[in-house]
Design a protein around this motif. Structure first.
Motif, PDB file in Angstrom:
ATOM      1  N   ARG A 193       0.153  -1.855 -13.355  1.00 13.08           N
ATOM      2  CA  ARG A 193      -0.097  -1.286 -12.023  1.00 13.08           C
ATOM      3  C   ARG A 193       0.770  -2.011 -11.137  1.00 13.08           C
ATOM      4  O   ARG A 193       1.466  -3.041 -11.212  1.00 13.08           O
ATOM      5  N   HIS A 194       0.774  -1.413  -9.758  1.00  7.80           N
ATOM      6  CA  HIS A 194       1.681  -1.874  -8.768  1.00  7.80           C
ATOM      7  C   HIS A 194       0.788  -1.554  -7.508  1.00  7.80           C
ATOM      8  O   HIS A 194       0.518  -0.428  -7.089  1.00  7.80           O
ATOM      9  N   PHE A 195       0.433  -2.632  -6.871  1.00  2.00           N
ATOM     10  CA  PHE A 195      -0.417  -3.013  -5.793  1.00  2.00           C
ATOM     11  C   PHE A 195       0.282  -3.300  -4.539  1.00  2.00           C
ATOM     12  O   PHE A 195       0.424  -4.595  -4.629  1.00  2.00           O
ATOM     13  N   SER A 196       0.489  -2.679  -3.486  1.00  2.00           N
ATOM     14  CA  SER A 196       1.042  -3.291  -2.243  1.00  2.00           C
ATOM     15  C   SER A 196       0.159  -3.580  -1.326  1.00  2.00           C
ATOM     16  O   SER A 196      -0.608  -2.374  -0.850  1.00  2.00           O
ATOM     17  N   VAL A 197      -0.081  -4.776  -0.789  1.00  2.00           N
ATOM     18  CA  VAL A 197      -1.397  -5.008   0.184  1.00  2.00           C
ATOM     19  C   VAL A 197      -0.752  -4.935   1.456  1.00  2.00           C
ATOM     20  O   VAL A 197       0.207  -5.646   1.724  1.00  2.00           O
ATOM     21  N   ALA A 198      -1.310  -4.179   2.362  1.00  2.00           N
ATOM     22  CA  ALA A 198      -0.819  -3.807   3.589  1.00  2.00           C
ATOM     23  C   ALA A 198      -1.477  -4.953   4.665  1.00  2.00           C
ATOM     24  O   ALA A 198      -0.637  -5.514   5.339  1.00  2.00           O
TER      25      ALA A 198
ATOM     26  N   ILE B 160      -6.111  -4.518   1.464  1.00  2.00           N
ATOM     27  CA  ILE B 160      -6.246  -2.827   1.503  1.00  2.00           C
ATOM     28  C   ILE B 160      -4.581  -2.491   1.375  1.00  2.00           C
ATOM     29  O   ILE B 160      -3.829  -3.076   2.008  1.00  2.00           O
ATOM     30  N   GLY B 161      -4.388  -1.425   0.813  1.00  2.00           N
ATOM     31  CA  GLY B 161      -3.014  -1.204   0.531  1.00  2.00           C
ATOM     32  C   GLY B 161      -3.054   0.335  -0.241  1.00  2.00           C
ATOM     33  O   GLY B 161      -3.850   0.976  -0.123  1.00  2.00           O
ATOM     34  N   ILE B 162      -1.976   0.375  -1.192  1.00  2.35           N
ATOM     35  CA  ILE B 162      -1.518   1.475  -1.806  1.00  2.35           C
ATOM     36  C   ILE B 162      -1.253   0.917  -3.364  1.00  2.35           C
ATOM     37  O   ILE B 162      -0.878  -0.085  -3.497  1.00  2.35           O
ATOM     38  N   ALA B 163      -1.793   1.677  -4.318  1.00  2.00           N
ATOM     39  CA  ALA B 163      -1.818   1.290  -5.547  1.00  2.00           C
ATOM     40  C   ALA B 163      -1.353   2.466  -6.432  1.00  2.00           C
ATOM     41  O   ALA B 163      -1.465   3.684  -6.179  1.00  2.00           O
ATOM     42  N   ILE B 164      -0.505   2.185  -7.524  1.00  2.00           N
ATOM     43  CA  ILE B 164      -0.324   2.978  -8.616  1.00  2.00           C
ATOM     44  C   ILE B 164      -0.617   2.288  -9.986  1.00  2.00           C
ATOM     45  O   ILE B 164      -0.415   1.047 -10.205  1.00  2.00           O
ATOM     46  N   PHE B 165      -1.518   2.904 -10.692  1.00  2.00           N
ATOM     47  CA  PHE B 165      -1.901   2.725 -11.998  1.00  2.00           C
ATOM     48  C   PHE B 165      -1.399   3.840 -12.995  1.00  2.00           C
ATOM     49  O   PHE B 165      -1.253   4.825 -13.015  1.00  2.00           O
ATOM     50  N   SER B 166      -0.864   3.044 -14.050  1.00  2.00           N
ATOM     51  CA  SER B 166      -0.167   3.926 -14.992  1.00  2.00           C
ATOM     52  C   SER B 166      -0.409   3.418 -16.526  1.00  2.00           C
ATOM     53  O   SER B 166      -0.431   2.225 -16.712  1.00  2.00           O
ATOM     54  N   LYS B 167      -0.608   4.353 -17.351  1.00  2.00           N
ATOM     55  CA  LYS B 167      -0.651   4.053 -18.859  1.00  2.00           C
ATOM     56  C   LYS B 167       0.408   3.649 -19.672  1.00  2.00           C
ATOM     57  O   LYS B 167       0.706   3.127 -20.597  1.00  2.00           O
ATOM     58  N   TYR B 168       1.623   3.934 -18.782  1.00  2.00           N
ATOM     59  CA  TYR B 168       2.769   3.992 -19.237  1.00  2.00           C
ATOM     60  C   TYR B 168       3.520   2.637 -18.678  1.00  2.00           C
ATOM     61  O   TYR B 168       3.013   2.603 -17.474  1.00  2.00           O
ATOM     62  N   PRO B 169       4.434   2.176 -19.320  1.00  2.00           N
ATOM     63  CA  PRO B 169       4.891   0.764 -18.794  1.00  2.00           C
ATOM     64  C   PRO B 169       5.715   1.079 -17.415  1.00  2.00           C
ATOM     65  O   PRO B 169       6.525   2.022 -17.221  1.00  2.00           O
TER      66      PRO B 169
ATOM     67  N   THR C  35       4.397  -0.276  11.832  1.00  2.00           N
ATOM     68  CA  THR C  35       3.069  -0.140  11.427  1.00  2.00           C
ATOM     69  C   THR C  35       2.754  -0.695   9.906  1.00  2.00           C
ATOM     70  O   THR C  35       3.609  -0.622   9.037  1.00  2.00           O
ATOM     71  N   LYS C  36       1.694  -1.343   9.921  1.00  2.00           N
ATOM     72  CA  LYS C  36       1.386  -2.127   8.543  1.00  2.00           C
ATOM     73  C   LYS C  36       0.496  -1.164   7.682  1.00  2.00           C
ATOM     74  O   LYS C  36       0.415  -1.555   6.527  1.00  2.00           O
ATOM     75  N   HIS C  37      -0.248  -0.445   8.208  1.00  2.00           N
ATOM     76  CA  HIS C  37      -1.345   0.472   7.609  1.00  2.00           C
ATOM     77  C   HIS C  37      -0.587   1.422   6.841  1.00  2.00           C
ATOM     78  O   HIS C  37      -1.167   1.901   5.655  1.00  2.00           O
ATOM     79  N   ASN C  38       0.402   1.888   7.011  1.00  2.00           N
ATOM     80  CA  ASN C  38       1.133   3.097   6.389  1.00  2.00           C
ATOM     81  C   ASN C  38       2.429   2.855   5.784  1.00  2.00           C
ATOM     82  O   ASN C  38       3.505   2.014   6.399  1.00  2.00           O
ATOM     83  N   ARG C  39       2.544   3.255   4.646  1.00  2.00           N
ATOM     84  CA  ARG C  39       3.812   2.887   3.783  1.00  2.00           C
ATOM     85  C   ARG C  39       3.829   3.686   2.389  1.00  2.00           C
ATOM     86  O   ARG C  39       2.914   4.514   2.224  1.00  2.00           O
ATOM     87  N   ALA C  40       4.828   3.413   1.843  1.00  2.00           N
ATOM     88  CA  ALA C  40       5.012   4.058   0.529  1.00  2.00           C
ATOM     89  C   ALA C  40       5.527   3.138  -0.585  1.00  2.00           C
ATOM     90  O   ALA C  40       6.120   2.234  -0.247  1.00  2.00           O
ATOM     91  N   ILE C  41       4.670   3.288  -1.717  1.00  2.00           N
ATOM     92  CA  ILE C  41       5.376   2.472  -2.987  1.00  2.00           C
ATOM     93  C   ILE C  41       6.092   3.398  -4.136  1.00  2.00           C
ATOM     94  O   ILE C  41       5.621   4.539  -3.985  1.00  2.00           O
TER      95      ILE C  41
ATOM     96  N   LEU D 141       1.042   8.292   4.925  1.00  2.00           N
ATOM     97  CA  LEU D 141       1.624   8.566   6.334  1.00  2.00           C
ATOM     98  C   LEU D 141       0.780   8.462   7.457  1.00  2.00           C
ATOM     99  O   LEU D 141      -0.468   8.373   7.143  1.00  2.00           O
ATOM    100  N   GLN D 142       1.102   8.288   8.660  1.00  2.00           N
ATOM    101  CA  GLN D 142       0.143   8.158   9.843  1.00  2.00           C
ATOM    102  C   GLN D 142      -0.729   9.151   9.943  1.00  2.00           C
ATOM    103  O   GLN D 142      -0.656  10.180   9.870  1.00  2.00           O
ATOM    104  N   SER D 143      -1.762   8.611  10.269  1.00  2.44           N
ATOM    105  CA  SER D 143      -3.295   9.450  10.268  1.00  2.44           C
ATOM    106  C   SER D 143      -3.065  10.005  11.723  1.00  2.44           C
ATOM    107  O   SER D 143      -2.556   9.650  12.768  1.00  2.44           O
TER     108      SER D 143
END
Length: 374
Positions: free
Chosen positions: A172-177, A186-195, A207-213, A231-233
């Motif tokens: 997992r990769h979880f970026s907390v905004a 609260i943020g954006i997450a990626i979960f993967s069965k692969y390393p 802006t702290k609410h919008n980002r990419a990982i 992206l921006q709502s």
């Protein structure tokens, strides 16, 4: 007299048809214009679906009249098919891969799992259902926007990193905004069965609410970089739409509501114009094939979509069927969630999940083949 009337009517329809064609040409040109340089272009390109529908109406009209003027809307449909396919995908034939590495990716704006609607406990069951649906989905990778995690004592439902990642042994990769009043993250997450052997965050300015990982995945010896972006709502709520409808007949109120909507749309166009360029600049430097998932908050007839589609393929266009609407709100037919991908990959299946209607977005998934390199 009847002959003269028919000639006049035909001339009027022809002039109107030419007007629609010009509308389409101007709209397509506006797709190339950064909204932060000329924000009016965002509104013109936003209207392109209406022009495409009217052009089809003229096609039917001239067809029923058996007129050679059908060539005008027909030529527009043929030459501009790439724009029609953004609205309607017709990929009924699925080519199943043989002896190739495959990757299935789920993208979903989970709307903080409705945690903010659950202060009285009324949404707890729905939240648990949504979290379990995500956790047990067969996709290899999950890209989740507006992800919510709360590890405070007694939080047995919203400890989502554990419920989705640890329980099912996912990387997992979880970026907390930001964190809320209740220590929820609260943020954006990626979960993967692969390393995941490399990961990072792309900030979109102030802006702290919008980002990419992004996360680089080791898929049985091959590497794919996966992005999850938010992206921006548009900042348009269901109540705003209802207020606009209810103001019909009240000219002053309607003007006020219309100005409010236009102001919010303009701010969104400008912000997303900057954000998508930052995202694309990072993508262009990737040494690996990429899959870009997310809630882009823009329709396929926008500068955001145009910039990405110039460099990447869209999974819905290449492997989807139908309209593919992803916005689960009062405005129908909006597709604002997407998956784009680069060379080195091929999408062969795309799905939306209208049965998972617990968020204000619908989940989407796509299956990819990793193409063999020379």
């Amino acid at each position: 007299m009847s002959g003269a009337f028919k000639r006049i009517r035909r001339k009027i329809w022809f002039i109107l048809n030419v007007g629609v064609v010009l509308w389409l040409l101007v709209g397509v040109y506006c797709l190339q214009v950064p909204p932060y340089e000329y924000w009016e272009a965002g509104f013109i390109s936003f209207s392109l679906p209406g022009a495409l529908v009217l052009n089809f109406v003229f096609f039917i009209y001239w067809l029923l009249r058996r007129s050679w003027l059908i060539l005008l809307p027909l030529s527009v449909m043929v030459l501009g098919w790439q724009y029609h396919s953004r609205f309607l995908a017709l990929n009924f034939r699925k080519e199943e891969p043989l002896e190739a590495k495959e990757l299935e990716v789920l993208s979903f704006n989970v709307h903080v799992f409705n945690a903010y609607d659950d202060r009285d406990g009324s949404e707890l069951e729905a939240s648990a259902e949504m979290i379990e649906w995500v956790a047990t989905h067969p996709a290899d990778v999950y890209c989740l926007q507006e992800f919510y995690n709360n590890n405070t004592k007694g939080s047995t439902v919203y400890n989502t990193v554990s419920r989705i990642g640890q329980r099912y042994d996912k990387f997992r990769h979880f970026s907390v905004a930001h964190k809320d009043w209740n220590k929820g993250e609260i943020g954006i997450a990626i979960f993967s069965k692969y390393p995941i052997f490399n990961k990072g965050v792309i900030e979109f300015g102030e802006t702290k609410h919008n980002r990419a990982i992004f996360a680089d995945l080791n898929i049985q010896g091959d590497t794919v970089r996966v992005y999850s972006a938010h992206l921006q709502s548009m900042n348009i709520k269901a109540q705003d739409i209802e207020n606009t409808y209810s103001s019909i007949g009240n000219q002053d109120k309607m003007k006020q509501e219309g100005r409010n909507l236009a102001r919010r749309l303009r701010r969104g166009f400008i912000a997303r114009g900057h954000q998508v360029e930052l995202l694309l600049d990072h993508i262009s430097q990737s040494p690996y094939p990429v899959i870009v998932c997310g809630d882009f908050n823009d329709i396929p007839f926008s500068y955001t979509y145009q910039v990405l589609s110039k460099e990447l393929s869209n999974a819905f266009e290449e492997a989807g069927v139908g309209v593919g609407a992803t916005y689960n709100g009062p405005i129908p037919f909006l597709r604002i969630d997407n998956q784009f991908y680069s060379n080195g990959l091929r999408a062969y299946d795309f799905r939306t999940y209208p049965e998972m209607g617990l968020s204000d977005h619908l989940p989407i998934s796509a299956k990819y083949v990793l193409e063999k390199r020379d």
